[in-house]
Design a protein around this motif. Structure first.
Motif, PDB file in Angstrom:
ATOM      1  N   MET A  67       0.852  -1.169   0.000  1.00 12.97           N
ATOM      2  CA  MET A  67       0.000   0.000   0.000  1.00 12.97           C
ATOM      3  C   MET A  67       0.902   1.237   0.000  1.00 12.97           C
ATOM      4  N   PRO A  68       0.607   2.245  -0.822  1.00 12.66           N
ATOM      5  CA  PRO A  68       1.435   3.455  -0.849  1.00 12.66           C
ATOM      6  C   PRO A  68       1.510   4.132   0.521  1.00 12.66           C
ATOM      7  N   THR A  69       2.680   4.701   0.783  1.00 15.84           N
ATOM      8  CA  THR A  69       2.944   5.381   2.053  1.00 15.84           C
ATOM      9  C   THR A  69       3.199   6.856   1.795  1.00 15.84           C
ATOM     10  N   TYR A  70       2.688   7.685   2.686  1.00 16.68           N
ATOM     11  CA  TYR A  70       2.834   9.138   2.580  1.00 16.68           C
ATOM     12  C   TYR A  70       3.293   9.671   3.930  1.00 16.68           C
ATOM     13  N   ILE A  71       4.239  10.602   3.883  1.00 11.42           N
ATOM     14  CA  ILE A  71       4.696  11.294   5.084  1.00 11.42           C
ATOM     15  C   ILE A  71       3.979  12.637   5.095  1.00 11.42           C
ATOM     16  N   GLN A  72       3.258  12.906   6.174  1.00  7.73           N
ATOM     17  CA  GLN A  72       2.538  14.167   6.307  1.00  7.73           C
ATOM     18  C   GLN A  72       3.250  15.028   7.336  1.00  7.73           C
ATOM     19  N   LEU A  73       3.682  16.203   6.908  1.00  6.35           N
ATOM     20  CA  LEU A  73       4.287  17.183   7.809  1.00  6.35           C
ATOM     21  C   LEU A  73       3.160  18.132   8.212  1.00  6.35           C
ATOM     22  N   ILE A  74       2.907  18.245   9.501  1.00  3.81           N
ATOM     23  CA  ILE A  74       1.702  18.907   9.981  1.00  3.81           C
ATOM     24  C   ILE A  74       2.020  20.120  10.845  1.00  3.81           C
ATOM     25  N   ASN A  75       1.312  21.205  10.579  1.00  2.00           N
ATOM     26  CA  ASN A  75       1.326  22.381  11.451  1.00  2.00           C
ATOM     27  C   ASN A  75      -0.107  22.699  11.847  1.00  2.00           C
ATOM     28  N   TRP A  76      -0.270  23.079  13.100  1.00  2.00           N
ATOM     29  CA  TRP A  76      -1.573  23.515  13.555  1.00  2.00           C
ATOM     30  C   TRP A  76      -1.876  24.896  13.002  1.00  2.00           C
ATOM     31  N   THR A  77      -3.128  25.132  12.692  1.00  2.00           N
ATOM     32  CA  THR A  77      -3.595  26.471  12.356  1.00  2.00           C
ATOM     33  C   THR A  77      -3.859  27.195  13.680  1.00  2.00           C
ATOM     34  N   GLU A  78      -4.234  28.469  13.601  1.00  2.00           N
ATOM     35  CA  GLU A  78      -4.619  29.189  14.819  1.00  2.00           C
ATOM     36  C   GLU A  78      -5.774  28.472  15.512  1.00  2.00           C
ATOM     37  N   GLN A  79      -6.738  28.014  14.736  1.00  2.00           N
ATOM     38  CA  GLN A  79      -7.868  27.255  15.298  1.00  2.00           C
ATOM     39  C   GLN A  79      -7.370  25.985  15.973  1.00  2.00           C
ATOM     40  N   GLY A  80      -6.422  25.306  15.326  1.00  2.00           N
ATOM     41  CA  GLY A  80      -5.909  24.051  15.858  1.00  2.00           C
ATOM     42  C   GLY A  80      -5.176  24.217  17.174  1.00  2.00           C
ATOM     43  N   ILE A  81      -4.355  25.252  17.286  1.00  2.00           N
ATOM     44  CA  ILE A  81      -3.607  25.451  18.530  1.00  2.00           C
ATOM     45  C   ILE A  81      -4.527  25.927  19.650  1.00  2.00           C
ATOM     46  N   ARG A  82      -5.552  26.705  19.320  1.00  2.00           N
ATOM     47  CA  ARG A  82      -6.509  27.127  20.359  1.00  2.00           C
ATOM     48  C   ARG A  82      -7.214  25.905  20.960  1.00  2.00           C
ATOM     49  N   GLY A  83      -7.457  24.893  20.149  1.00  2.00           N
ATOM     50  CA  GLY A  83      -8.121  23.685  20.631  1.00  2.00           C
ATOM     51  C   GLY A  83      -7.165  22.546  20.894  1.00  2.00           C
ATOM     52  N   VAL A  84      -5.932  22.845  21.265  1.00  2.00           N
ATOM     53  CA  VAL A  84      -4.903  21.816  21.427  1.00  2.00           C
ATOM     54  C   VAL A  84      -5.319  20.717  22.412  1.00  2.00           C
ATOM     55  N   LYS A  85      -6.136  21.053  23.398  1.00  2.00           N
ATOM     56  CA  LYS A  85      -6.568  20.041  24.373  1.00  2.00           C
ATOM     57  C   LYS A  85      -7.452  18.976  23.733  1.00  2.00           C
ATOM     58  N   GLU A  86      -7.962  19.261  22.546  1.00  2.00           N
ATOM     59  CA  GLU A  86      -8.786  18.290  21.816  1.00  2.00           C
ATOM     60  C   GLU A  86      -7.950  17.366  20.928  1.00  2.00           C
ATOM     61  N   THR A  87      -6.625  17.497  20.993  1.00  2.00           N
ATOM     62  CA  THR A  87      -5.736  16.730  20.123  1.00  2.00           C
ATOM     63  C   THR A  87      -5.985  15.218  20.184  1.00  2.00           C
ATOM     64  N   PRO A  88      -6.131  14.605  21.358  1.00  2.00           N
ATOM     65  CA  PRO A  88      -6.380  13.151  21.364  1.00  2.00           C
ATOM     66  C   PRO A  88      -7.654  12.771  20.607  1.00  2.00           C
ATOM     67  N   LYS A  89      -8.709  13.543  20.775  1.00  2.00           N
ATOM     68  CA  LYS A  89      -9.960  13.266  20.068  1.00  2.00           C
ATOM     69  C   LYS A  89      -9.773  13.455  18.567  1.00  2.00           C
ATOM     70  N   ARG A  90      -9.062  14.499  18.168  1.00  2.00           N
ATOM     71  CA  ARG A  90      -8.826  14.743  16.738  1.00  2.00           C
ATOM     72  C   ARG A  90      -7.982  13.626  16.133  1.00  2.00           C
ATOM     73  N   ALA A  91      -7.011  13.118  16.892  1.00  2.00           N
ATOM     74  CA  ALA A  91      -6.185  12.007  16.399  1.00  2.00           C
ATOM     75  C   ALA A  91      -7.035  10.763  16.184  1.00  2.00           C
ATOM     76  N   GLU A  92      -7.929  10.472  17.116  1.00  2.00           N
ATOM     77  CA  GLU A  92      -8.819   9.317  16.954  1.00  2.00           C
ATOM     78  C   GLU A  92      -9.729   9.495  15.745  1.00  2.00           C
ATOM     79  N   ASN A  93     -10.207  10.719  15.524  1.00  2.00           N
ATOM     80  CA  ASN A  93     -11.035  10.988  14.349  1.00  2.00           C
ATOM     81  C   ASN A  93     -10.245  10.761  13.055  1.00  2.00           C
ATOM     82  N   ALA A  94      -8.973  11.179  13.044  1.00  2.00           N
ATOM     83  CA  ALA A  94      -8.128  10.973  11.863  1.00  2.00           C
ATOM     84  C   ALA A  94      -7.911   9.483  11.610  1.00  2.00           C
ATOM     85  N   LYS A  95      -7.692   8.721  12.671  1.00  2.00           N
ATOM     86  CA  LYS A  95      -7.507   7.274  12.529  1.00  2.00           C
ATOM     87  C   LYS A  95      -8.767   6.617  11.983  1.00  2.00           C
ATOM     88  N   ALA A  96      -9.923   7.046  12.488  1.00  2.00           N
ATOM     89  CA  ALA A  96     -11.193   6.489  12.015  1.00  2.00           C
ATOM     90  C   ALA A  96     -11.427   6.837  10.553  1.00  2.00           C
TER      91      ALA A  96
END
Length: 95
Positions: free
Chosen positions: A1-30
């Protein structure tokens, strides 16, 4: 299966909600599973806030995944397509 490396930066919205990171990670996995792939996320110090290794069935599936992930508004990404040594050997054998 093809593999991709994603380099990620939070947006202003993303850093404001940093405490939601575990939930967002689970959503990305799903989302990755729903699209037939998987994602492994590592949080980093330095130029990028996180790096993800994403496996998807095709470039098109990865593109859908990246667009859907970015559309939420929490991250901006840069993508590198990656090959294993064995996959790369097949490429250079044809030179």
């Amino acid at each position: 299966m093809p593999t991709y490396i994603q380099l990620i930066n939070w947006t202003e919205q993303g850093i404001r909600g940093v405490k939601e990171t575990p939930k967002r990670a689970e959503n990305a996995k799903a989302l990755a599973r729903k699209m037939g792939g998987k994602i492994d996320i590592h949080y980093t110090m330095g130029e990028y806030d996180a790096v993800a290794i994403v496996e998807m069935p095709s470039d098109e599936a990865y593109n859908r995944f990246a667009l859907a992930s970015g559309a939420v508004g929490n991250i901006r990404t840069k993508t590198l397509k990656a090959w294993t040594l064995e996959e790369f050997q097949k490429i250079i054998d044809q030179l």
